[in-house]
Design a protein around this motif. Structure first.
Motif, PDB file in Angstrom:
ATOM      1  N   PHE A 275       0.975  -1.179  -0.202  1.00 56.11           N
ATOM      2  CA  PHE A 275      -0.124   0.164  -0.032  1.00 56.11           C
ATOM      3  C   PHE A 275       0.856   1.279  -0.045  1.00 56.11           C
ATOM      4  CE2 PHE A 275      -2.673   3.607   1.771  1.00 56.11           C
ATOM      5  CZ  PHE A 275      -3.741   3.033   1.138  1.00 56.11           C
ATOM      6  N   MET A 276       1.799   1.284   0.743  1.00 54.51           N
ATOM      7  CA  MET A 276       2.959   2.482   0.675  1.00 54.51           C
ATOM      8  C   MET A 276       3.519   2.719  -0.723  1.00 54.51           C
ATOM      9  SD  MET A 276       2.867   3.449   3.683  1.00 54.51           S
ATOM     10  CE  MET A 276       4.171   4.765   3.562  1.00 54.51           C
ATOM     11  N   ILE A 277       3.833   1.706  -1.580  1.00 57.21           N
ATOM     12  CA  ILE A 277       4.060   1.769  -2.778  1.00 57.21           C
ATOM     13  C   ILE A 277       3.082   2.580  -3.745  1.00 57.21           C
ATOM     14  CG2 ILE A 277       4.828   0.844  -4.957  1.00 57.21           C
ATOM     15  CD1 ILE A 277       6.357  -1.490  -3.167  1.00 57.21           C
ATOM     16  N   ASP A 278       1.787   1.884  -3.532  1.00 59.31           N
ATOM     17  CA  ASP A 278       0.655   2.415  -4.345  1.00 59.31           C
ATOM     18  C   ASP A 278       0.434   3.887  -3.744  1.00 59.31           C
ATOM     19  OD1 ASP A 278       0.046   0.165  -5.721  1.00 59.31           O
ATOM     20  OD2 ASP A 278      -1.342  -0.662  -4.158  1.00 59.31           O
ATOM     21  N   LEU A 279       0.649   4.290  -2.758  1.00 56.71           N
ATOM     22  CA  LEU A 279       0.190   5.614  -2.309  1.00 56.71           C
ATOM     23  C   LEU A 279       1.247   6.454  -2.703  1.00 56.71           C
ATOM     24  CD1 LEU A 279      -1.312   7.548  -0.367  1.00 56.71           C
ATOM     25  CD2 LEU A 279      -0.019   6.877   1.446  1.00 56.71           C
ATOM     26  N   PHE A 280       2.487   6.083  -2.724  1.00 56.40           N
ATOM     27  CA  PHE A 280       3.568   6.813  -3.225  1.00 56.40           C
ATOM     28  C   PHE A 280       3.367   7.209  -4.811  1.00 56.40           C
ATOM     29  CE2 PHE A 280       7.925   7.257  -5.391  1.00 56.40           C
ATOM     30  CZ  PHE A 280       8.325   8.432  -4.691  1.00 56.40           C
ATOM     31  N   TYR A 281       2.964   6.097  -5.688  1.00 53.95           N
ATOM     32  CA  TYR A 281       2.799   6.352  -6.794  1.00 53.95           C
ATOM     33  C   TYR A 281       1.412   7.209  -7.041  1.00 53.95           C
ATOM     34  CZ  TYR A 281       1.685   4.573 -11.661  1.00 53.95           C
ATOM     35  OH  TYR A 281       1.446   4.745 -13.107  1.00 53.95           O
ATOM     36  N   ARG A 282       0.431   7.195  -6.269  1.00 55.87           N
ATOM     37  CA  ARG A 282      -0.686   7.992  -6.275  1.00 55.87           C
ATOM     38  C   ARG A 282      -0.157   9.450  -6.147  1.00 55.87           C
ATOM     39  NH1 ARG A 282      -6.623   7.592  -6.976  1.00 55.87           N
ATOM     40  NH2 ARG A 282      -7.325   9.871  -7.093  1.00 55.87           N
ATOM     41  N   ILE A 283       0.612   9.714  -5.195  1.00 50.77           N
ATOM     42  CA  ILE A 283       1.163  11.079  -4.832  1.00 50.77           C
ATOM     43  C   ILE A 283       2.085  11.683  -5.908  1.00 50.77           C
ATOM     44  CG2 ILE A 283       2.857  12.361  -3.304  1.00 50.77           C
ATOM     45  CD1 ILE A 283       1.936  10.664  -1.069  1.00 50.77           C
ATOM     46  N   VAL A 284       2.679  10.738  -6.758  1.00 49.64           N
ATOM     47  CA  VAL A 284       3.577  11.243  -7.855  1.00 49.64           C
ATOM     48  C   VAL A 284       2.549  11.561  -9.165  1.00 49.64           C
ATOM     49  CG1 VAL A 284       5.278  10.381  -9.317  1.00 49.64           C
ATOM     50  CG2 VAL A 284       5.773  10.031  -7.053  1.00 49.64           C
ATOM     51  N   MET A 285       1.651  10.784  -9.121  1.00 53.71           N
ATOM     52  CA  MET A 285       0.930  10.856 -10.451  1.00 53.71           C
ATOM     53  C   MET A 285      -0.332  11.735 -10.127  1.00 53.71           C
ATOM     54  SD  MET A 285       2.351   9.122 -12.685  1.00 53.71           S
ATOM     55  CE  MET A 285       1.191   8.685 -13.896  1.00 53.71           C
ATOM     56  N   ASP A 286      -0.751  11.997  -9.029  1.00 56.59           N
ATOM     57  CA  ASP A 286      -1.908  13.033  -8.893  1.00 56.59           C
ATOM     58  C   ASP A 286      -1.507  14.289  -7.907  1.00 56.59           C
ATOM     59  OD1 ASP A 286      -4.347  13.965  -8.487  1.00 56.59           O
ATOM     60  OD2 ASP A 286      -5.320  12.318  -7.629  1.00 56.59           O
ATOM     61  N   PRO A 287      -1.184  15.475  -8.455  1.00 55.98           N
ATOM     62  CA  PRO A 287      -0.557  16.647  -7.853  1.00 55.98           C
ATOM     63  C   PRO A 287      -1.902  16.936  -7.032  1.00 55.98           C
ATOM     64  CG  PRO A 287      -1.429  17.137 -10.154  1.00 55.98           C
ATOM     65  CD  PRO A 287      -1.313  15.701  -9.884  1.00 55.98           C
ATOM     66  N   ASN A 288      -3.367  16.577  -7.148  1.00 56.61           N
ATOM     67  CA  ASN A 288      -4.217  17.197  -6.466  1.00 56.61           C
ATOM     68  C   ASN A 288      -4.821  16.440  -5.245  1.00 56.61           C
ATOM     69  OD1 ASN A 288      -4.737  19.537  -8.171  1.00 56.61           O
ATOM     70  ND2 ASN A 288      -5.727  18.065  -9.764  1.00 56.61           N
ATOM     71  N   ILE A 289      -4.022  15.249  -4.761  1.00 56.99           N
ATOM     72  CA  ILE A 289      -4.441  14.435  -3.707  1.00 56.99           C
ATOM     73  C   ILE A 289      -4.628  15.030  -2.480  1.00 56.99           C
ATOM     74  CG2 ILE A 289      -1.982  14.292  -2.815  1.00 56.99           C
ATOM     75  CD1 ILE A 289      -2.440  11.388  -2.544  1.00 56.99           C
ATOM     76  N   LEU A 290      -4.264  16.282  -2.202  1.00 57.67           N
ATOM     77  CA  LEU A 290      -4.869  16.983  -1.067  1.00 57.67           C
ATOM     78  C   LEU A 290      -6.303  17.829  -0.970  1.00 57.67           C
ATOM     79  CD1 LEU A 290      -1.371  18.659   0.313  1.00 57.67           C
ATOM     80  CD2 LEU A 290      -2.599  16.559   1.065  1.00 57.67           C
ATOM     81  N   THR A 291      -6.531  17.579  -2.382  1.00 58.60           N
ATOM     82  CA  THR A 291      -7.764  18.684  -2.421  1.00 58.60           C
ATOM     83  C   THR A 291      -8.942  17.789  -3.285  1.00 58.60           C
ATOM     84  OG1 THR A 291      -6.996  19.418  -4.648  1.00 58.60           O
ATOM     85  CG2 THR A 291      -6.739  20.856  -2.697  1.00 58.60           C
TER      86      THR A 291
END
Length: 353
Positions: A190-206
């Motif tokens: 899951f940490m790998i998936d989350l890191f990949y999401r953070i890199v690919m999706d700049p709007n993760i906080l909104t």
């Protein structure tokens, strides 16, 4: 990705129309199936969100049943944990440390599973970060359970097959290190998936999403890796438990061994295998969900999915204190004492063998 978002938008429109009372069950299911472009991630997402279209059709009673069962077994787990923490001998014994970790892990998993169930039932959208945190805990504790069973089986294997070295090998420090290792392995994917999401999706906080494990995936290969690792974990744990079971059974037949201890350990490892089987039932959930969705009846789908959630995801996680704790001669009297609020009996003396 744009193609996927278009399908999701169409799907949300269908959900809203169904909630207003338009369309039959069969036409709704057919339309929902047509919305999917055939990818595994979208299909699972549709199956999961289909449950929410009938929020006004009476799930409050079902939710109440789930909450009552959840609260009752959390209460049992907390009493069991308190019983373990009340005696120094339990805190210092590796197998009870691992059992306490199992109780805590299952309680956390139950809590976050029910939270996700309630969020999905209410169609609440969460910020990706909040969703990721919730799913991270739920997914990690799900994988921790079989890994913890493997470590518990190995501890019993060492105690019976290498009794003279057990105190040297199975120390408190190494037990805590094993727990850290369990959480590290359980959370790695899951940490790998989350890191990949953070890199690919700049709007993760909104960005707000309907929170499921599948909505956090960006690519279909992530779901394939997730499923493959689950299978790898459970196959590996199964092999470890089978190995320890056979080894202890052979040791029990040895003239030089302590037959009583070996027999108890043999039964304990067998119970670990039963618990592993209960964990494995979670993999049936998606299959049952998909099969029910293809029946063309949304009411039947909702009922089947609810029963699967209750009997496959919730109840197996509630069985730890009943399967393991209540058969332990040292822990059972203390648990009953605290369950009765310490009234009417003298506090039992604990003897750990």
């Amino acid at each position: 990705m744009r193609h996927t978002l278009c399908h999701v938008s169409d799907f949300v429109g269908i959900l809203l129309s169904v909630r207003r009372g338009h369309g039959s069950d069969t036409s709704t299911l057919s339309t929902l199936m047509a919305v999917s472009n055939g990818s595994t991630v979208e299909l699972l997402y549709i199956h999961q969100q289909l449950f929410n279209v009938s929020f006004n059709e009476g799930p409050i009673t079902k939710l109440t049943v789930v909450m009552l069962i959840f609260l009752f077994f959390i209460y049992l787990n907390m009493i069991m944990l308190y019983s373990l923490m009340s005696k120094r001998v339990f805190i210092e014994t590796p197998r009870y440390i691992l059992f306490a970790h199992m109780l805590l892990n299952d309680s956390i998993h139950l809590l976050f599973t029910v939270v996700l169930y309630c969020v999905g039932l209410a169609l609440l959208k969460l910020v990706i970060v909040a969703c990721a945190l919730t799913v991270f805990v739920s997914s990690t504790t799900f994988r921790n359970a079989p890994l913890n069973l493997a470590v518990m089986s190995l501890e019993r294997y060492i105690a019976i097959c290498f009794p003279l070295r057990h105190a040297e090998i199975a120390t408190r420090k190494r037990t805590y290190l094993a727990i850290v290792f369990i959480w590290s392995i359980g959370s790695l994917n899951f940490m790998i998936d989350l890191f990949y999401r953070i890199v690919m999706d700049p709007n993760i906080l909104t960005t707000h999403i309907l929170c499921t494990r599948e909505t956090l995936f960006i690519k279909a290969w992530q779901l394939d890796v997730f499923s493959a690792l689950n299978i790898l974990y459970f196959v590996g744990v199964s092999l470890i438990i089978i190995f320890t079971y056979i080894s202890i059974m052979i040791s029990a037949r040895s003239v030089s061994s302590n037959k009583d201890s070996a027999t108890k350990a043999h039964r304990t490892v067998l119970l670990h295998f039963v618990q592993l089987g209960l964990c494995l039932t979670a993999f049936l959930y998606s299959a049952i969900e998909r099969a029910a969705a293809m029946l063309g009846n949304s009411s039947l789908y909702l009922d089947v999915r609810y029963l699967a959630f209750l009997f496959i995801l919730v109840l197996p996680r509630c069985m730890s204190p009943l399967i393991y704790g209540l058969r332990d001669n040292a822990l059972k009297p203390l648990f009953i004492y605290y369950f009765r609020c310490g009234s009417g009996r003298v506090k039992p003396i604990v003897n750990v063998h």
